[in-house]
Design a protein around this motif. Structure first.
Motif, PDB file in Angstrom:
ATOM      1  N   GLY A  10     -13.039  14.959  -4.528  1.00 43.86           N
ATOM      2  CA  GLY A  10     -12.790  16.063  -3.616  1.00 43.86           C
ATOM      3  C   GLY A  10     -12.469  15.575  -2.223  1.00 43.86           C
ATOM      4  N   PRO A  11     -12.156  16.497  -1.320  1.00 46.02           N
ATOM      5  CA  PRO A  11     -11.843  16.138   0.061  1.00 46.02           C
ATOM      6  C   PRO A  11     -12.959  15.316   0.690  1.00 46.02           C
ATOM      7  N   GLY A  12     -12.576  14.339   1.484  1.00 45.99           N
ATOM      8  CA  GLY A  12     -13.560  13.467   2.113  1.00 45.99           C
ATOM      9  C   GLY A  12     -13.948  12.278   1.275  1.00 45.99           C
ATOM     10  N   GLN A  13     -13.290  12.125   0.147  1.00 44.57           N
ATOM     11  CA  GLN A  13     -13.550  10.976  -0.731  1.00 44.57           C
ATOM     12  C   GLN A  13     -12.291  10.106  -0.740  1.00 44.57           C
ATOM     13  N   LEU A  14     -12.453   8.826  -0.476  1.00 46.21           N
ATOM     14  CA  LEU A  14     -11.319   7.901  -0.498  1.00 46.21           C
ATOM     15  C   LEU A  14     -11.131   7.394  -1.920  1.00 46.21           C
ATOM     16  N   ILE A  15      -9.978   7.725  -2.494  1.00 47.38           N
ATOM     17  CA  ILE A  15      -9.652   7.323  -3.853  1.00 47.38           C
ATOM     18  C   ILE A  15      -8.687   6.144  -3.806  1.00 47.38           C
ATOM     19  N   GLY A  16      -8.979   5.115  -4.580  1.00 50.97           N
ATOM     20  CA  GLY A  16      -8.091   3.963  -4.661  1.00 50.97           C
ATOM     21  C   GLY A  16      -7.673   3.704  -6.093  1.00 50.97           C
ATOM     22  N   TYR A  17      -6.357   3.616  -6.306  1.00 49.74           N
ATOM     23  CA  TYR A  17      -5.814   3.297  -7.623  1.00 49.74           C
ATOM     24  C   TYR A  17      -5.027   1.990  -7.516  1.00 49.74           C
ATOM     25  N   PRO A  18      -5.650   0.844  -7.722  1.00 47.10           N
ATOM     26  CA  PRO A  18      -4.919  -0.428  -7.672  1.00 47.10           C
ATOM     27  C   PRO A  18      -4.044  -0.606  -8.914  1.00 47.10           C
ATOM     28  N   ILE A  19      -2.795  -0.907  -8.695  1.00 52.19           N
ATOM     29  CA  ILE A  19      -1.868  -1.229  -9.780  1.00 52.19           C
ATOM     30  C   ILE A  19      -1.713  -2.743  -9.739  1.00 52.19           C
ATOM     31  N   VAL A  20      -2.539  -3.429 -10.509  1.00 51.40           N
ATOM     32  CA  VAL A  20      -2.712  -4.877 -10.373  1.00 51.40           C
ATOM     33  C   VAL A  20      -2.477  -5.565 -11.718  1.00 51.40           C
ATOM     34  N   ASP A  21      -1.715  -6.647 -11.685  1.00 51.01           N
ATOM     35  CA  ASP A  21      -1.506  -7.481 -12.876  1.00 51.01           C
ATOM     36  C   ASP A  21      -2.743  -8.347 -13.083  1.00 51.01           C
ATOM     37  N   LEU A  22      -3.347  -8.239 -14.251  1.00 49.76           N
ATOM     38  CA  LEU A  22      -4.563  -9.007 -14.539  1.00 49.76           C
ATOM     39  C   LEU A  22      -4.291 -10.409 -15.073  1.00 49.76           C
ATOM     40  N   GLN A  23      -3.043 -10.783 -15.229  1.00 50.99           N
ATOM     41  CA  GLN A  23      -2.736 -12.132 -15.739  1.00 50.99           C
ATOM     42  C   GLN A  23      -3.357 -13.221 -14.857  1.00 50.99           C
ATOM     43  N   LEU A  33      -3.745   4.572  -2.176  1.00 50.19           N
ATOM     44  CA  LEU A  33      -4.910   5.167  -1.522  1.00 50.19           C
ATOM     45  C   LEU A  33      -4.614   6.627  -1.217  1.00 50.19           C
ATOM     46  N   LEU A  34      -5.519   7.527  -1.636  1.00 54.50           N
ATOM     47  CA  LEU A  34      -5.252   8.946  -1.442  1.00 54.50           C
ATOM     48  C   LEU A  34      -6.543   9.749  -1.480  1.00 54.50           C
ATOM     49  N   GLU A  35      -6.379  11.054  -1.477  1.00 51.30           N
ATOM     50  CA  GLU A  35      -7.484  12.006  -1.514  1.00 51.30           C
ATOM     51  C   GLU A  35      -7.071  13.118  -2.484  1.00 51.30           C
ATOM     52  N   HIS A  36      -8.032  13.677  -3.209  1.00 44.12           N
ATOM     53  CA  HIS A  36      -7.736  14.762  -4.144  1.00 44.12           C
ATOM     54  C   HIS A  36      -8.402  16.062  -3.708  1.00 44.12           C
ATOM     55  N   PRO A  37      -7.792  17.205  -4.029  1.00 48.09           N
ATOM     56  CA  PRO A  37      -8.527  18.471  -3.964  1.00 48.09           C
ATOM     57  C   PRO A  37      -9.660  18.427  -4.981  1.00 48.09           C
ATOM     58  N   THR A  62       0.840  -1.188   0.000  1.00 46.11           N
ATOM     59  CA  THR A  62       0.000   0.000   0.000  1.00 46.11           C
ATOM     60  C   THR A  62       0.880   1.245   0.000  1.00 46.11           C
ATOM     61  N   LEU A  63       0.402   2.258  -0.694  1.00 49.83           N
ATOM     62  CA  LEU A  63       1.046   3.566  -0.696  1.00 49.83           C
ATOM     63  C   LEU A  63      -0.040   4.581  -0.380  1.00 49.83           C
ATOM     64  N   ARG A  64       0.168   5.376   0.685  1.00 55.16           N
ATOM     65  CA  ARG A  64      -0.852   6.309   1.150  1.00 55.16           C
ATOM     66  C   ARG A  64      -0.245   7.707   1.306  1.00 55.16           C
ATOM     67  N   PRO A  65      -0.184   8.472   0.221  1.00 56.09           N
ATOM     68  CA  PRO A  65       0.474   9.781   0.277  1.00 56.09           C
ATOM     69  C   PRO A  65      -0.377  10.916   0.817  1.00 56.09           C
ATOM     70  N   GLY A  66      -1.638  10.650   1.193  1.00 60.56           N
ATOM     71  CA  GLY A  66      -2.494  11.719   1.700  1.00 60.56           C
ATOM     72  C   GLY A  66      -3.197  12.458   0.576  1.00 60.56           C
ATOM     73  N   ARG A  67      -3.380  13.774   0.753  1.00 60.46           N
ATOM     74  CA  ARG A  67      -4.065  14.569  -0.261  1.00 60.46           C
ATOM     75  C   ARG A  67      -3.066  15.079  -1.290  1.00 60.46           C
ATOM     76  N   VAL A  68      -3.261  14.704  -2.536  1.00 62.70           N
ATOM     77  CA  VAL A  68      -2.379  15.133  -3.615  1.00 62.70           C
ATOM     78  C   VAL A  68      -3.222  15.594  -4.800  1.00 62.70           C
ATOM     79  N   SER A  69      -2.669  16.453  -5.622  1.00 61.88           N
ATOM     80  CA  SER A  69      -3.392  16.937  -6.792  1.00 61.88           C
ATOM     81  C   SER A  69      -3.666  15.786  -7.748  1.00 61.88           C
ATOM     82  N   TYR A  70      -4.681  15.976  -8.589  1.00 63.73           N
ATOM     83  CA  TYR A  70      -4.994  14.924  -9.557  1.00 63.73           C
ATOM     84  C   TYR A  70      -3.817  14.695 -10.494  1.00 63.73           C
TER      85      TYR A  70
END
Length: 221
Positions: free
Chosen positions: A84-97, A39-43, A7-15
């Motif tokens: 926006g703030p208060g929304q949990l954003i998840g970007y899974p970097i997953v191998d689909l093989q 896992l992060l949050e965007h402005p 997991t990587l959780r950098p907090g709030r970062v720009s899109y």
């Protein structure tokens, strides 16, 4: 060999920075790194996917910019959505093989993971036939829009945690006319920290994808 993910959780970062981080993680994954759940949050930002239509913006882009709402055209699937703030954003970097390159199965597993996460808070999430995402009753609580590059996923999901859903009033969410959005806080009537949700989502991800959480990601891992 048992699958693992970091997991990587950098907090709030720009899109824009979020896209840059994903690009770096995609490269690391293709070079042999294991799966990574970002896992992060965007402005405040509005994004249009590959099927996004300008007509689904209810406020002119120039007016959105003046309100501090950036607008991005992006390479994910789906139509238009708000982050926006208060929304949990998840970007899974997953191998689909290991999933037989089955993107449909991957989407269903993301929905299952979100439904499991909501269940940990006594919220009953559900699927709607023919529509990607998660609903509670007749209101939508989580959106999903993914991209795939050389069978490695990026982009992902957005789970509405806080009550700050006013940004959706500027769009037709996911291109679905008449859809109403909700959040975990609206449903439970109390404040919820994103970290509290993350601590339930990570084990749900591990279960649904039959993978082991290997801790925090470091570039040298």
């Amino acid at each position: 060999m048992m699958r693992r993910f970091f997991t990587l959780r950098p907090g709030r970062v720009s899109y824009r920075l979020g896209l840059s981080i994903q690009e770096q993680l995609l490269l690391a994954r293709r070079e042999g790194q294991e799966d990574i759940l970002l896992l992060l949050e965007h402005p405040p930002v509005i994004t249009l996917g590959r099927r996004g239509q300008e007509s689904h913006l209810l406020t002119a882009p120039a007016d959105l910019e003046s309100m501090g709402l950036a607008v991005f055209h992006t390479g994910r699937g789906g139509d238009v959505t708000y982050h926006g703030p208060g929304q949990l954003i998840g970007y899974p970097i997953v191998d689909l093989q290991p999933l037989n390159r089955d993107l449909h199965l991957y989407l269903r597993r993301l929905e299952e993971m979100l439904i499991d996460t909501l269940a940990a808070f006594a919220i009953t999430g559900r699927r709607v036939e023919g529509k990607t995402g998660v609903w509670v009753g007749e209101k939508k609580i989580a959106s999903i829009g993914v991209g795939v590059r050389q069978w490695v996923t990026w982009h992902g999901f957005a789970l509405n945690v806080s009550e700050q859903t006013a940004g959706f009033s500027h769009i037709v969410p996911c291109g679905l006319t008449g859809v109403a959005m909700t959040s975990m806080e609206q449903l439970l009537g109390r404040r919820i920290a994103l970290s509290e949700v993350e601590e339930q989502l990570i084990p749900a991800f591990a279960r649904v994808f039959d993978s082991t959480h290997a801790g925090a990601y470091e570039a040298t891992t």
